[in-house]
Write an enzyme that holds these catalytic residues in place. Structure first.
Site, PDB file in Angstrom:
ATOM      1  N   ARG A 130       7.303  44.099 -12.651  1.00 22.47           N
ATOM      2  CA  ARG A 130       8.448  43.760 -13.528  1.00 22.47           C
ATOM      3  C   ARG A 130       9.563  43.030 -12.797  1.00 22.47           C
ATOM      4  NH1 ARG A 130       7.436  48.850 -16.341  1.00 22.47           N
ATOM      5  NH2 ARG A 130       6.150  48.263 -18.112  1.00 22.47           N
ATOM      6  N   LYS A 152      13.790  28.152 -13.683  1.00 25.85           N
ATOM      7  CA  LYS A 152      12.701  27.981 -14.663  1.00 25.85           C
ATOM      8  C   LYS A 152      11.396  28.139 -13.906  1.00 25.85           C
ATOM      9  CE  LYS A 152      14.399  24.922 -18.284  1.00 25.85           C
ATOM     10  NZ  LYS A 152      14.202  23.603 -18.933  1.00 25.85           N
ATOM     11  N   GLU A 194      13.975  12.295 -10.678  1.00 25.21           N
ATOM     12  CA  GLU A 194      14.887  13.383 -11.088  1.00 25.21           C
ATOM     13  C   GLU A 194      16.297  13.114 -10.543  1.00 25.21           C
ATOM     14  OE1 GLU A 194      13.728  15.429 -13.272  1.00 25.21           O
ATOM     15  OE2 GLU A 194      11.664  16.037 -12.843  1.00 25.21           O
ATOM     16  N   LYS A 236      22.968  19.975 -10.957  1.00 24.77           N
ATOM     17  CA  LYS A 236      22.094  20.939 -11.639  1.00 24.77           C
ATOM     18  C   LYS A 236      22.727  22.331 -11.648  1.00 24.77           C
ATOM     19  CE  LYS A 236      17.581  22.548 -12.656  1.00 24.77           C
ATOM     20  NZ  LYS A 236      16.141  22.450 -12.500  1.00 24.77           N
ATOM     21  N   GLU A 246      19.166  27.381 -21.607  1.00 24.71           N
ATOM     22  CA  GLU A 246      19.042  26.136 -22.369  1.00 24.71           C
ATOM     23  C   GLU A 246      19.372  26.307 -23.847  1.00 24.71           C
ATOM     24  OE1 GLU A 246      15.950  23.524 -20.733  1.00 24.71           O
ATOM     25  OE2 GLU A 246      15.556  22.929 -22.787  1.00 24.71           O
ATOM     26  N   ARG A 250      22.150  22.552 -21.108  1.00 25.11           N
ATOM     27  CA  ARG A 250      21.034  22.423 -20.161  1.00 25.11           C
ATOM     28  C   ARG A 250      19.952  21.473 -20.682  1.00 25.11           C
ATOM     29  NH1 ARG A 250      18.033  26.957 -16.290  1.00 25.11           N
ATOM     30  NH2 ARG A 250      16.636  25.460 -15.343  1.00 25.11           N
ATOM     31  N   ASN A 254      16.601  17.494 -19.578  1.00 22.80           N
ATOM     32  CA  ASN A 254      15.265  17.070 -20.009  1.00 22.80           C
ATOM     33  C   ASN A 254      15.187  15.587 -20.331  1.00 22.80           C
ATOM     34  OD1 ASN A 254      13.961  19.650 -19.907  1.00 22.80           O
ATOM     35  ND2 ASN A 254      15.221  20.227 -21.658  1.00 22.80           N
ATOM     36  N   HIS A 257      11.871  13.885 -20.277  1.00 25.32           N
ATOM     37  CA  HIS A 257      10.800  14.882 -20.141  1.00 25.32           C
ATOM     38  C   HIS A 257       9.973  15.087 -21.407  1.00 25.32           C
ATOM     39  CE1 HIS A 257      12.808  15.575 -16.380  1.00 25.32           C
ATOM     40  NE2 HIS A 257      11.929  16.480 -16.019  1.00 25.32           N
ATOM     41  N   HIS A 261       6.155  15.008 -20.563  1.00 27.23           N
ATOM     42  CA  HIS A 261       5.270  16.168 -20.734  1.00 27.23           C
ATOM     43  C   HIS A 261       4.113  15.848 -21.687  1.00 27.23           C
ATOM     44  CE1 HIS A 261       8.512  19.288 -19.341  1.00 27.23           C
ATOM     45  NE2 HIS A 261       8.038  18.562 -18.360  1.00 27.23           N
ATOM     46  N   HIS A 275       4.111  13.996 -11.918  1.00 25.22           N
ATOM     47  CA  HIS A 275       5.238  14.392 -12.762  1.00 25.22           C
ATOM     48  C   HIS A 275       6.438  13.425 -12.670  1.00 25.22           C
ATOM     49  CE1 HIS A 275       7.904  16.937 -15.058  1.00 25.22           C
ATOM     50  NE2 HIS A 275       8.764  16.956 -14.059  1.00 25.22           N
TER      51      HIS A 275
HETATM   52  N1  LIG Z   1      11.169  24.582 -12.646  1.00 26.13           N
HETATM   53  C1  LIG Z   1      11.803  23.458 -12.909  1.00 26.13           C
HETATM   54  O1  LIG Z   1      12.979  23.454 -13.296  1.00 26.13           O
HETATM   55  C2  LIG Z   1      11.099  22.151 -12.683  1.00 26.13           C
HETATM   56  C3  LIG Z   1      11.827  20.950 -12.646  1.00 26.13           C
HETATM   57  C4  LIG Z   1      11.158  19.770 -12.358  1.00 26.13           C
HETATM   58  C5  LIG Z   1       9.781  19.794 -12.122  1.00 26.13           C
HETATM   59  N2  LIG Z   1       9.104  20.963 -12.167  1.00 26.13           N
HETATM   60  C6  LIG Z   1       7.669  21.025 -11.901  1.00 26.13           C
HETATM   61  O2  LIG Z   1       7.438  20.618 -10.544  1.00 26.13           O
HETATM   62  C7  LIG Z   1       6.087  20.182 -10.428  1.00 26.13           C
HETATM   63  C8  LIG Z   1       6.015  18.921  -9.612  1.00 26.13           C
HETATM   64  O3  LIG Z   1       6.456  19.218  -8.307  1.00 26.13           O
HETATM   65  P1  LIG Z   1       6.068  18.283  -7.064  1.00 26.13           P
HETATM   66  O4  LIG Z   1       6.267  16.882  -7.436  1.00 26.13           O
HETATM   67  O5  LIG Z   1       6.779  18.833  -5.889  1.00 26.13           O
HETATM   68  O6  LIG Z   1       4.488  18.468  -6.968  1.00 26.13           O
HETATM   69  P2  LIG Z   1       3.517  19.312  -5.990  1.00 26.13           P
HETATM   70  O7  LIG Z   1       4.029  20.670  -5.780  1.00 26.13           O
HETATM   71  O8  LIG Z   1       2.166  19.145  -6.579  1.00 26.13           O
HETATM   72  O9  LIG Z   1       3.595  18.520  -4.598  1.00 26.13           O
HETATM   73  C9  LIG Z   1       3.213  17.169  -4.550  1.00 26.13           C
HETATM   74  C10 LIG Z   1       2.329  16.855  -3.334  1.00 26.13           C
HETATM   75  O10 LIG Z   1       3.100  16.879  -2.139  1.00 26.13           O
HETATM   76  C11 LIG Z   1       2.417  17.618  -1.103  1.00 26.13           C
HETATM   77  N3  LIG Z   1       3.444  18.127  -0.205  1.00 26.13           N
HETATM   78  C12 LIG Z   1       4.378  19.071  -0.458  1.00 26.13           C
HETATM   79  N4  LIG Z   1       5.272  19.122   0.545  1.00 26.13           N
HETATM   80  C13 LIG Z   1       4.875  18.220   1.465  1.00 26.13           C
HETATM   81  C14 LIG Z   1       5.410  17.793   2.708  1.00 26.13           C
HETATM   82  N5  LIG Z   1       6.566  18.246   3.184  1.00 26.13           N
HETATM   83  N6  LIG Z   1       4.742  16.843   3.402  1.00 26.13           N
HETATM   84  C15 LIG Z   1       3.584  16.325   2.907  1.00 26.13           C
HETATM   85  N7  LIG Z   1       3.056  16.647   1.718  1.00 26.13           N
HETATM   86  C16 LIG Z   1       3.704  17.595   1.004  1.00 26.13           C
HETATM   87  C17 LIG Z   1       1.623  18.632  -1.874  1.00 26.13           C
HETATM   88  O11 LIG Z   1       0.562  19.114  -1.105  1.00 26.13           O
HETATM   89  C18 LIG Z   1       1.186  17.816  -3.094  1.00 26.13           C
HETATM   90  O12 LIG Z   1       0.028  17.088  -2.795  1.00 26.13           O
HETATM   91  C19 LIG Z   1       5.581  19.997 -11.861  1.00 26.13           C
HETATM   92  O13 LIG Z   1       4.720  21.051 -12.191  1.00 26.13           O
HETATM   93  C20 LIG Z   1       6.838  20.070 -12.704  1.00 26.13           C
HETATM   94  O14 LIG Z   1       6.583  20.551 -13.994  1.00 26.13           O
HETATM   95  C21 LIG Z   1       9.742  22.141 -12.440  1.00 26.13           C
END
Ligand SMILES: NC(=O)c1ccc[n+]([C@@H]2O[C@H](COP(=O)([O-])OP(=O)(O)OC[C@H]3O[C@@H](n4cnc5c(N)ncnc54)[C@H](O)[C@@H]3O)[C@@H](O)[C@H]2O)c1
Length: 377
Positions: A130, A152, A194, A236, A246, A250, A254, A257, A261, A275
């Site tokens: 939990r 999130k 972003e 942010k 949101e 907030r 998006n 987005h 999405h 993404h």
């Molecule tokens: N929670 C939120 O508020 C929020 C906001 C925006 C995006 N997101 C989510 O974030 C995700 C996308 O995140 P992302 O773009 O970081 O993708 P990811 O986590 O898939 O990382 C992208 C790539 O970078 C590589 N990598 C990571 N760190 C590295 C480093 N220092 N050096 C070399 N390679 C490295 C990973 O292995 C991967 O291949 C999506 O699922 C999206 O929906 C969430």
């Protein structure tokens, strides 16, 4: 080592507060920031399998060495990144693994990776026993400026992106800007989508900064890269502290987005469109839709497209040559968005740079005709 900066996120009613610490090579001083959270506790590090513990002299190695001194026990669990793995299967794997290691109520989870690791690691933290305390150490630009901040968490499903998840705030976010040095260029550029978003929704000066300094920022030059990460986290934090769940403001985070999405989900989270790239296209679409509705001048739309191009990102879905999409499927996918209320789509639009508008009364025929302009079949 660059100077360390700290931002405190404080929810306006005092529900939560936590620091975001930003600096170069701050992983080397990690214990000074997180000691109070992990001392004598069992710590689970969920990390991106890109990092390899066996190689000395890397960030994961330093993290493990440092926290092992003060934690009672450290368990490392690696998972694959990429959106196609942010799913129930990985979630179930994590739950089983952590339960098998006899997790305790005061155990702590550290997520070490990009947005995928942070989102799923945050989600598992929120549901195990939990709710366990967790700490975010984001390693991609996208995760540093966006996903690690604001609480999130969640996973994707075939029906849509992030449809299963929670609002669950970390205890601390540690952003080491030097970790970006190894990030592949494509992933780095994706993160800029972003960053650009923050400037477009509420800060014209920040937009100007991104225009003027793009070359130094793209090349990770200091203090420019530190500044844009700090500024993004500041914007942010301000929004999240006013509206965690949101219910209002907030939603402007998006921008881009809703379309992004829909594309990602329709493509089954394929890496042909990652993404940040989807968000870049979505932002340009939001501006073009604003122009179609007569809300935004063409000159503003062109400025946005030019900025996106400067940061080496796509502006139109048709530029991604390895995919094909059906307009009617994208139209349907738009309705799986979490912002749909009483069957009505919500779009974040703009009347110009620095000004976001939340709109939920756009006629469906207008959207369909807009998709005809945007998607070649
Ligand atoms: N929670 C939120 O508020 C929020 C906001 C925006 C995006 N997101 C989510 O974030 C995700 C996308 O995140 P992302 O773009 O970081 O993708 P990811 O986590 O898939 O990382 C992208 C790539 O970078 C590589 N990598 C990571 N760190 C590295 C480093 N220092 N050096 C070399 N390679 C490295 C990973 O292995 C991967 O291949 C999506 O699922 C999206 O929906 C969430």
């Amino acid at each position: 080592m660059s100077k360390t900066k700290k931002i405190m996120i404080k929810e306006i009613n005092g529900k939560f507060q936590y620091p975001i610490i930003i600096g170069g090579k701050i992983i080397l001083q990690i214990n000074s920031f997180i000691e109070s959270h992990i001392k004598n506790k069992k710590v689970f590090v969920i990390y991106d399998n890109y990092f390899d513990l066996k190689k000395n002299n890397n960030f994961l190695y330093f993290l493990n060495q440092s926290i092992s001194i003060i934690a009672n026990e450290v368990k490392l669990i690696s998972i694959k990144s990429r959106d196609k793995n942010k799913n129930l299967k990985t979630l179930s794997f994590l739950i089983n693994k952590i339960l098998k290691y006899n997790v305790e109520r005061n155990s702590v989870i550290i997520t070490f990776g990009g947005g995928v690791i942070g989102d799923i690691g945050g989600f598992v933290s929120s549901i195990l026993l939990r709710g366990l305390n967790y700490i975010q150490i984001p390693t991609t630009l996208l995760a540093q400026v966006d996903s690690s901040v604001g609480g999130k968490t969640g996973i994707n499903t075939p029906q849509g992106k992030n449809l299963v998840g929670t609002f669950y705030q970390p205890k601390c976010v540690i952003i080491d800007t030097k970790i970006l040095k190894t990030l592949p260029k494509r992933e780095l550029y994706a993160g800029f989508a972003e960053v650009i978003k923050y400037s477009l929704i509420m800060d014209k000066n920040f937009y100007n900064y991104l225009v003027i300094n793009y070359n130094k920022i793209l090349n990770l030059k200091e203090p420019y890269i530190d500044y844009i990460i700090h500024k993004s986290c500041q914007i942010k934090s301000k929004i999240v502290s006013e509206d965690e769940k949101e219910d209002g403001i907030r939603a402007i985070l998006n921008l881009g987005h809703t379309f992004a999405h829909a594309f990602e989900s329709e493509l089954g989270y394929k890496s042909d469109l990652i993404h940040g790239e989807a968000v870049a296209i979505g932002i340009c679409m939001a501006y073009r839709l604003s122009r179609k509705l007569g809300i935004c001048k063409n000159s503003e739309v062109e400025k946005v497209e030019n900025l996106i191009l400067k940061y080496k990102l796509p502006t139109k879905i048709n530029q991604i040559k390895t995919i094909s999409l059906k307009r009617k499927n994208i139209f349907k996918k738009l309705f799986s968005d979490k912002k749909v209320k009483e069957g009505k789509l919500t779009f974040i639009l703009s009347s110009g740079i620095g000004k976001a508008i939340i709109k939920n009364d756009i006629n469906e025929n207008t959207i369909l005709s807009f998709l005809e302009e945007e998607i070649n079949e």
